[in-house]
Design an enzyme around this catalytic site. Sequence first.
Site, PDB file in Angstrom:
ATOM      1  N   ARG A  68      -5.793   0.842   3.622  1.00 10.09           N
ATOM      2  CA  ARG A  68      -4.933   1.094   2.412  1.00 10.09           C
ATOM      3  C   ARG A  68      -5.185  -0.022   1.314  1.00 10.09           C
ATOM      4  NH1 ARG A  68       0.295   4.405   2.626  1.00 10.09           N
ATOM      5  NH2 ARG A  68      -0.503   6.445   2.809  1.00 10.09           N
ATOM      6  N   ALA A  93       0.841  -1.244  -0.211  1.00  7.33           N
ATOM      7  CA  ALA A  93      -0.138  -0.218   0.022  1.00  7.33           C
ATOM      8  C   ALA A  93       0.888   1.355  -0.129  1.00  7.33           C
ATOM      9  CB  ALA A  93      -1.039  -0.202   1.313  1.00  7.33           C
ATOM     10  N   PRO A  94       0.320   2.125  -0.782  1.00 10.65           N
ATOM     11  CA  PRO A  94      -0.813   2.520  -1.410  1.00 10.65           C
ATOM     12  C   PRO A  94      -1.073   1.654  -2.436  1.00 10.65           C
ATOM     13  CG  PRO A  94       0.344   4.434  -1.671  1.00 10.65           C
ATOM     14  CD  PRO A  94       1.315   3.572  -0.804  1.00 10.65           C
ATOM     15  N   ASP A 147       1.085  -8.746   8.704  1.00  9.87           N
ATOM     16  CA  ASP A 147       2.438  -8.385   8.983  1.00  9.87           C
ATOM     17  C   ASP A 147       3.390  -9.355   8.123  1.00  9.87           C
ATOM     18  OD1 ASP A 147       5.057  -8.212  10.224  1.00  9.87           O
ATOM     19  OD2 ASP A 147       4.147  -7.111  11.737  1.00  9.87           O
ATOM     20  N   LYS A 195       3.276   0.563  -7.144  1.00  5.10           N
ATOM     21  CA  LYS A 195       4.066  -0.297  -7.973  1.00  5.10           C
ATOM     22  C   LYS A 195       3.372  -1.506  -8.274  1.00  5.10           C
ATOM     23  CE  LYS A 195       8.493   1.338  -5.824  1.00  5.10           C
ATOM     24  NZ  LYS A 195       7.799   2.484  -4.915  1.00  5.10           N
ATOM     25  N   CYS A 202      12.655   4.844  -1.018  1.00  2.00           N
ATOM     26  CA  CYS A 202      12.721   6.065  -1.624  1.00  2.00           C
ATOM     27  C   CYS A 202      13.527   7.118  -0.801  1.00  2.00           C
ATOM     28  CB  CYS A 202      11.196   6.758  -1.673  1.00  2.00           C
ATOM     29  SG  CYS A 202      10.508   6.755   0.072  1.00  2.00           S
ATOM     30  N   ASP A 256       9.495  -2.946  -0.926  1.00  2.00           N
ATOM     31  CA  ASP A 256       9.603  -1.373  -1.007  1.00  2.00           C
ATOM     32  C   ASP A 256       9.641  -1.100   0.546  1.00  2.00           C
ATOM     33  OD1 ASP A 256      10.014   1.134  -2.154  1.00  2.00           O
ATOM     34  OD2 ASP A 256       7.806   1.376  -1.947  1.00  2.00           O
TER      35      ASP A 256
END
Length: 503
Positions: A335, A308-309, A358, A312, A429, A376
């Site tokens: 999300r 989420a969101p 999780d 990708k 990121c 990510d």
Amino acid sequence: MSMAQAVSLPRILVSTDASKALSKQAASTRKPRTSISTKKRVSAVRLMRIQFGGAFADLLNKKGKGSGDNEMGYVERTLGFRTKDLDDRDLRLVTDIVGGTIRWRRYLDHLICLLCHDEKTFSSMEPLLLQILRIGFYEIVKLDMPPYAVVDENVRLAKVALRPGAGNLVNGILRKLVLLKDNNSLPLPKLEGNDRAQARALATIYSHPVVSLFCHLSSSVSYNITWANSRKGVTRADLVMQLNLLKVPHELSLHLDEFIRVKTGLQNVIQAGLLKEGLCAVQDESAGLVVAVVDPQPGQSIVDCCAAPGGKTLYMASRLSGQGLVYAIDINKGRLRILNETAKLHQVNSVIRTIHADLRTFADNSTVKYDKVLLDAPCSGLGVLSKRADLRWNRRLEDMEELKILQDELLDAASLLVKPGGVLVYSTCSIDPEENEERVEAFLLRHPVRSLALYMCKSVEFSIDPADGLVPSDFVTKHGFFSSDPVKHSLDGAFAARLVRAF
């Protein structure tokens, strides 16, 4: 009365005077105060929630709701009176005001402190009063809005939300600001003294907690990048034609065939319904290049570990041509629900399965292995400060240490899901080596490539698979990792390491 009681935020206390004012107003009336700008009310409260309650700057929708909570409810509890929902015009203004005020907070506080003529007065200022001043300073200095209209609106908000004396203070300070701006004499720190002094001055001028080469870049207006949804039969040429009809300035991505850069006019794209109809999506090229490192192929089974969101996830799914599956795992159920809705809109829901879990628990209990796994990871966001200005002021050293521990735990968990010969991609990121190269190095030390004999002991063994050929060579580091740099590439900063499981 605590701030938690006033706006459901922890740890911060409202001054006694402010507390009495809020209680008095809440008891006296619940009728909307129509004389006070809706956008100012919502902006002031949202800024407080971002600073003290961990809210995000970019989660307002057309009803004025954010993060799944009723924004108007927060406004009423904070200010002591009701307000109407935001219309589309107010929503855009709130987005501009909140984002800009956060982005330029250090510089705005510098000016406010100077015009208070007393640092003690500034440091002891009530949180709501300070947010009202920040909004006024941003509108006058950066938005060039009609100054006396700004003064009038912010004074009225301070008087009603706090007390008459607060309105008088706002009036005096904002009028001083207007006079300085009219005379072109706004005070700026001087670039003089030793390196440390000059660094402090630059940090104030560019409103950044850390002075670096990309300081000025990340304070500027950033590009919006859209990709054409091929699953709906939309090509980049089709999207270009639509942008031309809407008179939206744009340029083609130099790195990804489906992507187009839009500097201004994204609101026109939204109003035309191109996003709502799923014909395109907003995503930075750096995120698209991370997907290129994953290299999703039709027929493959892929896991997006912290999905989420879902940007990708959707892009990977669009590249499967209807064959294969992307399993989107996330701990945030709300999300994931939005991701499901967006997947239907983009007509890729047939190849997406969402899993509310999780990752660490899911991986421990999973017996299934997958072709490719993308992690990510949660990170500091140092590569996306141009879009997430709130991150500049919400990072602490202890938070960074906790993040690294979490990144290591998630990376170990993600590795359990990769089949022999499969690919694990770790991305962030961020441009911080501690979150990128150092995390990969630590992982490889925990999971080295060993002898074939150890395969019988179910050893999990990984090695680096260079990103050459998957992304342009300008993005490949000497160690074979993908890395985009805000200054060098004019993209968000991002990192991705492609690792292959040996056995």
